[in-house]
Design a protein around this motif. Structure first.
Motif, short mmCIF file in Angstrom:
data_model
loop_
_atom_site.label_atom_id
_atom_site.label_comp_id
_atom_site.label_asym_id
_atom_site.label_seq_id
_atom_site.Cartn_x
_atom_site.Cartn_y
_atom_site.Cartn_z
N ASN A 88 0.87 -1.12 -0.05
CA ASN A 88 -0.01 -0.08 0.04
C ASN A 88 0.78 1.37 0.09
OD1 ASN A 88 -2.38 -1.47 -0.01
ND2 ASN A 88 -2.45 -1.46 2.19
N ILE A 89 1.90 1.15 0.72
CA ILE A 89 2.74 2.42 0.87
C ILE A 89 3.60 2.68 -0.43
CG2 ILE A 89 4.86 3.31 2.00
CD1 ILE A 89 3.94 2.05 4.40
N ASP A 90 3.95 1.52 -1.10
CA ASP A 90 4.62 1.64 -2.47
C ASP A 90 3.54 2.18 -3.50
OD1 ASP A 90 7.01 0.61 -1.40
OD2 ASP A 90 6.61 -1.29 -2.07
N CYS A 91 2.39 1.82 -3.29
CA CYS A 91 1.08 2.32 -4.40
C CYS A 91 1.05 3.53 -4.23
CB CYS A 91 0.05 1.39 -3.91
SG CYS A 91 -1.37 1.90 -5.03
N ILE A 92 0.93 3.93 -2.93
CA ILE A 92 0.64 5.53 -2.57
C ILE A 92 1.76 6.39 -3.27
CG2 ILE A 92 1.27 5.72 -0.01
CD1 ILE A 92 -1.99 7.17 -1.53
N ASN A 93 3.01 5.99 -2.97
CA ASN A 93 4.28 6.79 -3.52
C ASN A 93 4.07 6.83 -5.15
OD1 ASN A 93 5.08 7.31 -0.70
ND2 ASN A 93 6.46 5.69 -0.97
N GLY A 94 3.60 5.79 -5.48
CA GLY A 94 3.58 5.77 -6.97
C GLY A 94 2.52 6.54 -7.40
N ILE A 95 1.46 6.56 -6.88
CA ILE A 95 0.42 7.41 -7.26
C ILE A 95 0.78 8.95 -7.10
CG2 ILE A 95 -1.88 8.27 -6.63
CD1 ILE A 95 -2.64 5.33 -5.94
N GLY A 96 1.60 9.23 -5.94
CA GLY A 96 1.96 10.53 -5.78
C GLY A 96 2.93 11.08 -6.81
N LYS A 97 3.83 9.98 -7.35
CA LYS A 97 5.12 10.67 -8.31
C LYS A 97 4.19 10.60 -9.75
CE LYS A 97 8.82 8.40 -6.05
NZ LYS A 97 8.62 9.18 -4.98
N SER A 98 2.91 10.19 -9.90
CA SER A 98 2.12 10.31 -11.18
C SER A 98 1.63 11.54 -11.46
CB SER A 98 1.41 8.81 -11.35
OG SER A 98 0.11 9.29 -10.59
N MET A 99 1.54 12.36 -10.39
CA MET A 99 0.54 13.47 -10.47
C MET A 99 1.35 14.74 -10.06
SD MET A 99 -2.40 12.57 -8.27
CE MET A 99 -2.76 10.99 -9.00
N SER A 100 0.91 15.93 -10.13
CA SER A 100 1.60 17.24 -9.51
C SER A 100 1.16 17.06 -7.95
CB SER A 100 0.98 18.33 -10.25
OG SER A 100 -0.39 18.52 -9.85
N PHE B 165 -0.07 19.25 -6.35
CA PHE B 165 -1.42 20.01 -6.32
C PHE B 165 -2.56 18.98 -6.26
CE2 PHE B 165 -5.30 21.85 -7.86
CZ PHE B 165 -5.63 22.83 -6.78
N ALA B 166 -2.45 17.87 -7.30
CA ALA B 166 -3.33 17.07 -7.59
C ALA B 166 -3.26 15.94 -6.52
CB ALA B 166 -3.04 16.41 -9.10
N PHE B 167 -1.99 15.55 -6.08
CA PHE B 167 -1.86 14.36 -5.22
C PHE B 167 -2.44 14.90 -3.78
CE2 PHE B 167 0.86 11.87 -2.22
CZ PHE B 167 0.25 10.60 -2.48
N LYS B 168 -2.50 16.23 -3.55
CA LYS B 168 -3.16 16.76 -2.06
C LYS B 168 -4.39 16.62 -2.24
CE LYS B 168 -0.44 20.29 -2.16
NZ LYS B 168 -0.06 21.62 -1.85
N GLY B 169 -5.07 16.75 -3.64
CA GLY B 169 -6.53 16.88 -3.94
C GLY B 169 -6.88 15.32 -3.58
N TYR B 170 -6.15 14.32 -4.13
CA TYR B 170 -6.41 12.90 -4.24
C TYR B 170 -6.35 12.64 -2.61
CZ TYR B 170 -5.30 7.84 -4.19
OH TYR B 170 -5.32 6.59 -4.03
N LEU B 171 -5.46 12.95 -1.84
CA LEU B 171 -5.30 12.76 -0.40
C LEU B 171 -6.52 13.15 0.32
CD1 LEU B 171 -1.61 13.14 0.29
CD2 LEU B 171 -2.63 10.97 0.13
#
Length: 65
Positions: free
Chosen positions: A5-17, A19-25
């Motif tokens: 899960n941690i690896d996945c969330i880091n990958g998701i974070g690296k895939s977007m800006s 600003f976008a990642f903060k919106g996702y969270l």
């Protein structure tokens, strides 16, 4: 497992800006807070909301330091 899960969330974070990642969270926090009363697993949903909120808090703290 938790490591996946941690690896996945880091990958998701690296895939977007940032600003976008903060919106996702933020959206995930809202999702788990919204449904904790309806899905029957209240404590688990609140813990998940807290996990996403902690991740968002870490990010914003780092950006503001």
């Amino acid at each position: 497992s938790n490591t996946v899960n941690i690896d996945c969330i880091n990958g998701i974070g690296k895939s977007m800006s940032s600003f976008a990642f903060k919106g996702y969270l933020k959206g995930n926090c809202m999702k788990y807070l919204w449904r904790y009363d309806y899905k029957g697993k209240q404590v688990e949903a609140l813990q998940k909301a807290g996990w996403y909120l902690n991740k968002l808090t870490e990010m914003v703290t780092e950006e503001n330091s």
